[in-house]
Design a protein around this motif. Structure first.
Motif, PDB file in Angstrom:
ATOM      1  N   VAL A 245       0.849  -1.181   0.000  1.00 14.41           N
ATOM      2  CA  VAL A 245       0.000   0.000   0.000  1.00 14.41           C
ATOM      3  C   VAL A 245       0.894   1.243   0.000  1.00 14.41           C
ATOM      4  CG1 VAL A 245      -1.863   1.226   1.185  1.00 14.41           C
ATOM      5  CG2 VAL A 245      -1.721  -1.271   1.340  1.00 14.41           C
ATOM      6  N   VAL A 246       0.604   2.196  -0.888  1.00 17.03           N
ATOM      7  CA  VAL A 246       1.449   3.395  -0.991  1.00 17.03           C
ATOM      8  C   VAL A 246       1.300   4.257   0.262  1.00 17.03           C
ATOM      9  CG1 VAL A 246       1.387   3.425  -3.506  1.00 17.03           C
ATOM     10  CG2 VAL A 246      -0.380   4.640  -2.228  1.00 17.03           C
ATOM     11  N   ASP A 247       2.305   5.069   0.515  1.00 15.26           N
ATOM     12  CA  ASP A 247       2.364   5.848   1.751  1.00 15.26           C
ATOM     13  C   ASP A 247       1.248   6.882   1.874  1.00 15.26           C
ATOM     14  OD1 ASP A 247       4.573   4.466   2.591  1.00 15.26           O
ATOM     15  OD2 ASP A 247       6.007   5.926   1.827  1.00 15.26           O
ATOM     16  N   ASP A 248       0.771   7.412   0.730  1.00 17.38           N
ATOM     17  CA  ASP A 248      -0.251   8.461   0.798  1.00 17.38           C
ATOM     18  C   ASP A 248      -1.672   7.922   0.662  1.00 17.38           C
ATOM     19  OD1 ASP A 248      -0.112   7.719  -1.830  1.00 17.38           O
ATOM     20  OD2 ASP A 248       0.116   9.740  -2.643  1.00 17.38           O
ATOM     21  N   ALA A 249      -1.843   6.620   0.859  1.00 18.42           N
ATOM     22  CA  ALA A 249      -3.183   6.021   0.808  1.00 18.42           C
ATOM     23  C   ALA A 249      -3.983   6.425   2.052  1.00 18.42           C
ATOM     24  CB  ALA A 249      -3.070   4.503   0.730  1.00 18.42           C
ATOM     25  N   PRO A 250      -5.313   6.384   1.978  1.00 15.94           N
ATOM     26  CA  PRO A 250      -6.135   6.676   3.167  1.00 15.94           C
ATOM     27  C   PRO A 250      -5.755   5.769   4.339  1.00 15.94           C
ATOM     28  CG  PRO A 250      -7.497   6.582   1.195  1.00 15.94           C
ATOM     29  CD  PRO A 250      -6.129   6.115   0.781  1.00 15.94           C
ATOM     30  N   LYS A 251      -5.900   6.280   5.541  1.00 18.05           N
ATOM     31  CA  LYS A 251      -5.455   5.558   6.735  1.00 18.05           C
ATOM     32  C   LYS A 251      -6.104   4.189   6.888  1.00 18.05           C
ATOM     33  CE  LYS A 251      -3.988   9.476   9.565  1.00 18.05           C
ATOM     34  NZ  LYS A 251      -4.149  10.197  10.858  1.00 18.05           N
ATOM     35  N   HIS A 252      -7.370   4.072   6.490  1.00 15.23           N
ATOM     36  CA  HIS A 252      -8.061   2.793   6.687  1.00 15.23           C
ATOM     37  C   HIS A 252      -7.506   1.690   5.778  1.00 15.23           C
ATOM     38  CE1 HIS A 252     -10.320   4.349   3.191  1.00 15.23           C
ATOM     39  NE2 HIS A 252     -10.611   3.081   2.941  1.00 15.23           N
ATOM     40  N   ARG A 274      -5.680   1.339  -7.157  1.00 14.77           N
ATOM     41  CA  ARG A 274      -5.062   2.660  -7.321  1.00 14.77           C
ATOM     42  C   ARG A 274      -4.198   3.072  -6.138  1.00 14.77           C
ATOM     43  NH1 ARG A 274      -8.462   7.178  -5.491  1.00 14.77           N
ATOM     44  NH2 ARG A 274     -10.261   6.400  -4.318  1.00 14.77           N
ATOM     45  N   HIS A 275      -4.259   2.335  -5.022  1.00 14.40           N
ATOM     46  CA  HIS A 275      -3.458   2.688  -3.853  1.00 14.40           C
ATOM     47  C   HIS A 275      -2.372   1.661  -3.537  1.00 14.40           C
ATOM     48  CE1 HIS A 275      -5.753   6.221  -2.876  1.00 14.40           C
ATOM     49  NE2 HIS A 275      -6.879   5.547  -2.767  1.00 14.40           N
ATOM     50  N   THR A 276      -2.081   0.742  -4.460  1.00 17.44           N
ATOM     51  CA  THR A 276      -1.058  -0.269  -4.203  1.00 17.44           C
ATOM     52  C   THR A 276      -0.062  -0.388  -5.354  1.00 17.44           C
ATOM     53  OG1 THR A 276      -2.325  -2.130  -5.155  1.00 17.44           O
ATOM     54  CG2 THR A 276      -2.651  -1.636  -2.805  1.00 17.44           C
ATOM     55  N   ARG A 277       1.090  -0.956  -5.027  1.00 17.65           N
ATOM     56  CA  ARG A 277       2.104  -1.315  -6.022  1.00 17.65           C
ATOM     57  C   ARG A 277       2.266  -2.825  -5.976  1.00 17.65           C
ATOM     58  NH1 ARG A 277       7.241   0.246  -5.296  1.00 17.65           N
ATOM     59  NH2 ARG A 277       7.033   0.141  -3.022  1.00 17.65           N
ATOM     60  N   ARG A 278       2.116  -3.475  -7.108  1.00 20.08           N
ATOM     61  CA  ARG A 278       2.122  -4.925  -7.146  1.00 20.08           C
ATOM     62  C   ARG A 278       3.525  -5.518  -7.235  1.00 20.08           C
ATOM     63  NH1 ARG A 278      -2.270  -8.174 -10.400  1.00 20.08           N
ATOM     64  NH2 ARG A 278      -1.386  -9.654  -8.891  1.00 20.08           N
ATOM     65  N   LEU A 279       3.635  -6.740  -6.754  1.00 21.66           N
ATOM     66  CA  LEU A 279       4.849  -7.527  -6.878  1.00 21.66           C
ATOM     67  C   LEU A 279       4.563  -8.565  -7.963  1.00 21.66           C
ATOM     68  CD1 LEU A 279       7.633  -7.835  -5.532  1.00 21.66           C
ATOM     69  CD2 LEU A 279       6.625  -9.537  -4.021  1.00 21.66           C
ATOM     70  N   CYS A 280       5.273  -8.449  -9.093  1.00 14.65           N
ATOM     71  CA  CYS A 280       4.894  -9.222 -10.278  1.00 14.65           C
ATOM     72  C   CYS A 280       5.973 -10.200 -10.742  1.00 14.65           C
ATOM     73  CB  CYS A 280       4.584  -8.268 -11.435  1.00 14.65           C
ATOM     74  SG  CYS A 280       3.294  -7.043 -11.050  1.00 14.65           S
TER      75      CYS A 280
END
Length: 283
Positions: A245-252, A274-280
């Motif tokens: 989850v990216v650092d600027d994602a909503p707290k929840h 839209r709030h994550t970076r995948r490991l592919c």
């Protein structure tokens, strides 16, 4: 006359004491206020568009601070974007240096003992940045026939083969031939792998290798080898996983957390959030 001289002498003594007290006060005030030490960075100079500084940040040349020569402290520090952290090879020189600077990827005590070249008279690397900048640029193990690269992932920061006694575990052996790539925010693995000229490997046996089980290496490859996971490692359900989850994602949504799932029906190459970076896994 003597009284005048006496008064004049006392006046001088008083004036000198006043000046001494004032200078002491000014010095003390300056010491208390202090001035912040100016920060200066070293950067790579190889790329046409990007630079990596010795703090682990990557930026374009126009974003570089003209005075400190540092990249802005935004985005991912020690980013491994476009890197296979298992093989320690990347498709970009600047991100290779950034990833190499991560303390979890490169042990300072080990690299500072390495010689820069084979001759016994060669010196050692003065810093981890020097090792990363040099190793990512020149690596004979990523070249074939001395005139071609083995793959697009030819910027490598692994230790020379004769200096490390590391052993690949049976679980990690499942990833032989697989380039593990960290995608950008919101990208699906189909897109990530396609950008690298490969295809996403959809085999469930590959997907389930990636867990946050750092204390059980016999059954998993820890996601923390590839991502920061500074928020937490959380079991979850989602077509975008494994992911961070990216650092600027909503707290929840638990910013900074790594998410993984063992629900095989949810594992997908085209999933994204839209709030994550995948490991592919690409092949």
């Amino acid at each position: 006359m003597s009284k005048s001289k006496s008064r004049l002498g006392l006046s001088w003594v008083f004036l000198l004491q006043l000046l001494f007290q004032s200078s002491s006060t000014i010095a003390a005030t300056r010491k208390e206020i202090g001035f912040p030490d100016r920060r200066f960075c070293r950067t790579t100079v190889q790329g046409r568009y990007l630079l990596s500084d010795n703090n682990g940040y990557v930026c374009d040349a126009l974003s570089l601070d003209p005075q400190s020569r540092c990249c802005p402290e935004r985005g991912d520090k020690f980013s491994c974007h476009g890197c296979n952290v298992l093989s320690k090879c990347c498709n970009s020189y600047e991100f290779c240096v950034s990833c190499c600077l991560h303390p979890a990827q490169t042990q300072k005590e080990q690299v500072l003992k390495l010689k820069i070249a084979k001759p016994s008279t060669s010196g050692t690397y003065p810093s981890v940045f020097d090792f990363c900048a040099g190793r990512c640029r020149h690596n004979s193990e990523s070249v074939v026939h001395e005139n071609a690269y083995v793959s697009d992932f030819h910027h490598c920061f692994s230790l020379p083969s004769n200096s490390s006694g590391s052993v690949v575990s049976p679980v990690e052996a499942k990833l032989n031939g697989i380039n593990v790539v960290v995608g950008r925010q919101g990208e699906s693995c189909d897109s990530v792998c396609k950008l690298n000229g490969q295809s996403c490997c959809a085999a469930t046996t590959i997907w389930t290798v990636f867990l946050c089980l750092v204390d059980q290496p016999a059954i998993a490859v820890s996601m923390q080898k590839y991502m920061s996971c500074k928020g937490a490692c959380l079991a979850s359900v989602g077509a975008d996983q494994p992911a961070e989850v990216v650092d600027d994602a909503p707290k929840h949504l638990n910013p900074g957390a790594c998410l993984y799932t063992r629900t095989q029906s949810m594992l997908s190459c085209d999933g994204s959030h839209r709030h994550t970076r995948r490991l592919c896994p690409c092949a």
